[in-house]
Write an enzyme that holds these catalytic residues in place. Structure first.
Site, PDB file in Angstrom:
ATOM      1  N   ARG A 263      72.911  80.660  -6.745  1.00  0.00           N
ATOM      2  CA  ARG A 263      74.187  80.651  -6.961  1.00  0.00           C
ATOM      3  C   ARG A 263      74.975  79.679  -5.706  1.00  0.00           C
ATOM      4  O   ARG A 263      74.422  79.825  -4.692  1.00  0.00           O
ATOM      5  CB  ARG A 263      74.832  82.342  -6.728  1.00  0.00           C
ATOM      6  CG  ARG A 263      74.229  82.980  -7.829  1.00  0.00           C
ATOM      7  CD  ARG A 263      74.902  84.346  -7.659  1.00  0.00           C
ATOM      8  NE  ARG A 263      74.354  85.272  -8.884  1.00  0.00           N
ATOM      9  CZ  ARG A 263      74.500  86.470  -9.090  1.00  0.00           C
ATOM     10  NH1 ARG A 263      75.464  87.151  -8.418  1.00  0.00           N
ATOM     11  NH2 ARG A 263      73.943  87.240 -10.132  1.00  0.00           N
ATOM     12  N   ARG A 278      74.758  87.171   1.928  1.00  0.00           N
ATOM     13  CA  ARG A 278      74.915  86.224   0.822  1.00  0.00           C
ATOM     14  C   ARG A 278      74.231  84.800   0.936  1.00  0.00           C
ATOM     15  O   ARG A 278      74.518  84.372   1.772  1.00  0.00           O
ATOM     16  CB  ARG A 278      76.463  86.172   0.513  1.00  0.00           C
ATOM     17  CG  ARG A 278      76.804  85.238  -0.605  1.00  0.00           C
ATOM     18  CD  ARG A 278      78.398  85.280  -0.864  1.00  0.00           C
ATOM     19  NE  ARG A 278      78.917  86.540  -1.313  1.00  0.00           N
ATOM     20  CZ  ARG A 278      80.173  86.829  -1.194  1.00  0.00           C
ATOM     21  NH1 ARG A 278      80.816  85.836  -1.033  1.00  0.00           N
ATOM     22  NH2 ARG A 278      80.566  87.925  -1.216  1.00  0.00           N
ATOM     23  N   GLU A 350      76.951  95.380  -1.983  1.00  0.00           N
ATOM     24  CA  GLU A 350      76.595  95.441  -3.314  1.00  0.00           C
ATOM     25  C   GLU A 350      75.158  95.021  -3.583  1.00  0.00           C
ATOM     26  O   GLU A 350      74.657  94.041  -3.300  1.00  0.00           O
ATOM     27  CB  GLU A 350      77.666  94.602  -4.087  1.00  0.00           C
ATOM     28  CG  GLU A 350      77.291  94.596  -5.732  1.00  0.00           C
ATOM     29  CD  GLU A 350      78.083  93.615  -6.440  1.00  0.00           C
ATOM     30  OE1 GLU A 350      79.037  93.072  -5.933  1.00  0.00           O
ATOM     31  OE2 GLU A 350      77.711  93.367  -7.677  1.00  0.00           O
ATOM     32  N   SER A 353      74.667  95.797 -10.330  1.00  0.00           N
ATOM     33  CA  SER A 353      75.822  95.762 -11.109  1.00  0.00           C
ATOM     34  C   SER A 353      75.582  96.179 -12.443  1.00  0.00           C
ATOM     35  O   SER A 353      74.524  95.449 -12.840  1.00  0.00           O
ATOM     36  CB  SER A 353      76.592  94.546 -10.830  1.00  0.00           C
ATOM     37  OG  SER A 353      77.413  94.475 -11.855  1.00  0.00           O
ATOM     38  N   ARG A 391      69.698  92.352   0.161  1.00  0.00           N
ATOM     39  CA  ARG A 391      70.549  93.509   0.630  1.00  0.00           C
ATOM     40  C   ARG A 391      69.832  94.767   0.985  1.00  0.00           C
ATOM     41  O   ARG A 391      70.135  95.482   1.698  1.00  0.00           O
ATOM     42  CB  ARG A 391      71.716  93.544  -0.277  1.00  0.00           C
ATOM     43  CG  ARG A 391      72.709  92.248   0.115  1.00  0.00           C
ATOM     44  CD  ARG A 391      73.993  92.278  -1.122  1.00  0.00           C
ATOM     45  NE  ARG A 391      74.682  91.169  -1.014  1.00  0.00           N
ATOM     46  CZ  ARG A 391      75.588  90.917  -1.846  1.00  0.00           C
ATOM     47  NH1 ARG A 391      75.958  91.569  -2.941  1.00  0.00           N
ATOM     48  NH2 ARG A 391      76.183  89.652  -1.687  1.00  0.00           N
TER      49      ARG A 391
END
Length: 422
Positions: A263, A278, A350, A353, A391
RNA sequence: GGAGAGGUGGCUGAGUGGCUUAAAGCGCUCCCCUGCUAAGGGAGUAUACCGUCAACACGGUAUCGAGGGUUCGAAUCCCUCCCUCUCCGCCA
């Protein structure tokens, strides 16, 4: 992509959905209905002309076969003129069709009635809390822990690729591999089929899951070969059955797939991107389901529980958020985010999802099944992370660290790692 | 990457410009016949879109790898691209 017939029958609902997802201008709905109306008028006109032309061409064929060349010539004269007319109208028809499809792709999915209406992340609902969050002051953030042990090499990652492309070294590389195996095994045990997928996909696939046109900027592009680096395994896995009509007995389809994810993460900065928070490349185990429409919400809850179960097995405190309309994204109709507690940073991260897309993705990619009445019906697609790796690694390092700097191995991973400390 | 051969309904496979409404076979579904592990007969069997209809259905259009073109008419002729197979090259 929504069904044009649905939009026609539920204009106000679709407009509300656009507003609730944070877009003020809802004129796209009116536009698409107008263009669709003209398109359908034009279709009737052109189909009629084509019919006439087909009928006459057949007559010509018959006459030619009987050797009546002069009579045939007369009809050819008529159809030549007709042909010109068809051509003109066909151009307009194609233009309208293109406009209609472009507009349809710009309309977001309609949120489910159970989704809270809200504008920002502050409006998300805390759906569930699990475990006691740890507030020990001596706990270090994971970037200190990995630096002390030389477990993640950010500098050499920058040299070799750039920021956001770290090397994992030794024990943490091993921890990450153990987690991947653990996650895949758990899913396989629950009936998910393990898949290894391509890491580069074509444009049709990126459009099928909705990265194009909505989130084009998130992806790395390889222009020379017209390929995109996958931002998530969702893209290749959901497209696995693109354009197919599945037998009723074949669904639900459940897949688990580990891949790296790329990403671009443009515009990120500060503590959000510190350490492993990130990255441009990270590993993730993804769960994808294709189900009958009447079961998709039940399946979403199962998906959420499965992902939650992984954090519970790792004994990592977390919370589950039900995302509000404004924070859930273009393609989803309902979405839960799982956030793990990072005791070294004293914040939530996070790690999963879980979303139901209803028929939004499947309609784009023409993914259908044949129902009991032998009619084709669009399936519903869902996906959820189970889980995103870096994470979870951070949370483990921070939660399992001891005051002397050693890091314990979570019980469920001991079989994969073969010792008590990293 | 080079040379050659190909790509046709769920499958096999015929089809060199109009009597193709894509043959035939297999598979599948339904019906009929049949007292015995069998066989026979008949009908049906793609997808999308538009329209008519309360519905069942019916009519139209498009689709023979994809997209263009030639023609009154294209599975069939021409162009571009994609893919598969065989051989060569390269390669883990």
């Amino acid at each position: 992509m929504l069904d044009i017939n649905y939009i026609r029958d539920n204009k106000a609902k679709v407009e509300d959905a656009i507003r609730n997802k944070g877009e003020e201008d809802v004129s796209v709905v009116k536009n698409v209905l107008e263009v669709d109306e003209s398109w359908r008028e034009k279709v009737q006109l052109v189909d009629g002309m084509r019919n006439e032309s087909n009928v006459k061409a057949k007559e010509i064929g018959k006459l030619m076969g009987q050797g009546k060349k002069e009579e045939a010539q007369a009809i050819i004269q008529e159809t030549s003129a007709l042909k010109e007319k068809v051509k003109e109208h066909e151009e307009a028809l194609n233009k309208l069709k293109g406009e209609r499809d472009d507009l349809l792709l710009k309309i977001p999915n309609v949120p489910h009635s159970s989704v809270p209406v809200g504008a920002t992340e502050d409006d998300n609902e805390v759906f569930k809390n699990w475990g006691n969050i740890n507030k020990d002051e001596w706990r270090k953030p994971h970037w200190d822990i990995v630096e002390r042990h030389g477990w993640v090499d950010f500098e050499r990652g920058v040299k070799v690729s750039g920021a956001g492309f770290p090397f994992y070294v030794g024990a943490v590389a091993q921890l990450q591999r153990a987690l991947i195996n653990y996650f895949i095994n758990e899913a396989a045990q629950k009936g998910y089929t393990e898949l290894q997928a391509p890491y580069l996909v074509n444009e049709d696939s990126a459009r099928g899951t909705g990265q194009i046109p909505d989130k084009e900027d998130m992806m790395y592009v390889i222009p020379r070969d017209e390929l995109f680096a996958i931002p998530t395994a969702e893209v290749p896995v959901t497209n696995f059955h693109r354009g197919e009509i599945l037998a009723e007995a074949d669904i639900p389809k459940k897949y688990v797939c580990y891949t790296p994810c790329w990403r671009r993460e443009a515009g990120s900065y500060g503590k959000d991107v510190r350490g492993l928070n990130r990255l441009h490349q990270f590993d993730k185990v993804e769960l994808v389901k294709m189900v009958k429409p009447e079961h998709s919400y039940e399946e979403l809850e199962n998906l959420r529980k499965h992902a939650e179960g992984l954090l519970e097995a790792l004994e990592l405190p977390y919370r589950t958020l039900l995302m509000c309309t404004g924070d859930m994204g273009f393609t989803q109709s309902k979405k839960y985010d799982l956030e793990v507690w990072s005791p070294g940073q004293q914040r939530w991260l996070e790690v999963s999802s879980c979303s139901n897309f209803e028929s939004f993705q499947a309609r784009r990619m023409q993914l259908r099944y044949r129902n009991e009445e032998k009619k084709t019906e669009i399936v519903h697609t869902l996906n959820g992370s189970g889980l995103a790796l870096p994470r979870v690694v951070s949370a483990i390092l921070e939660a399992y660290q001891e005051e002397d700097g050693k890091v314990r191995v979570p019980d469920v991973l001991k079989g994969f790692i073969g010792r008590d400390y990293l």
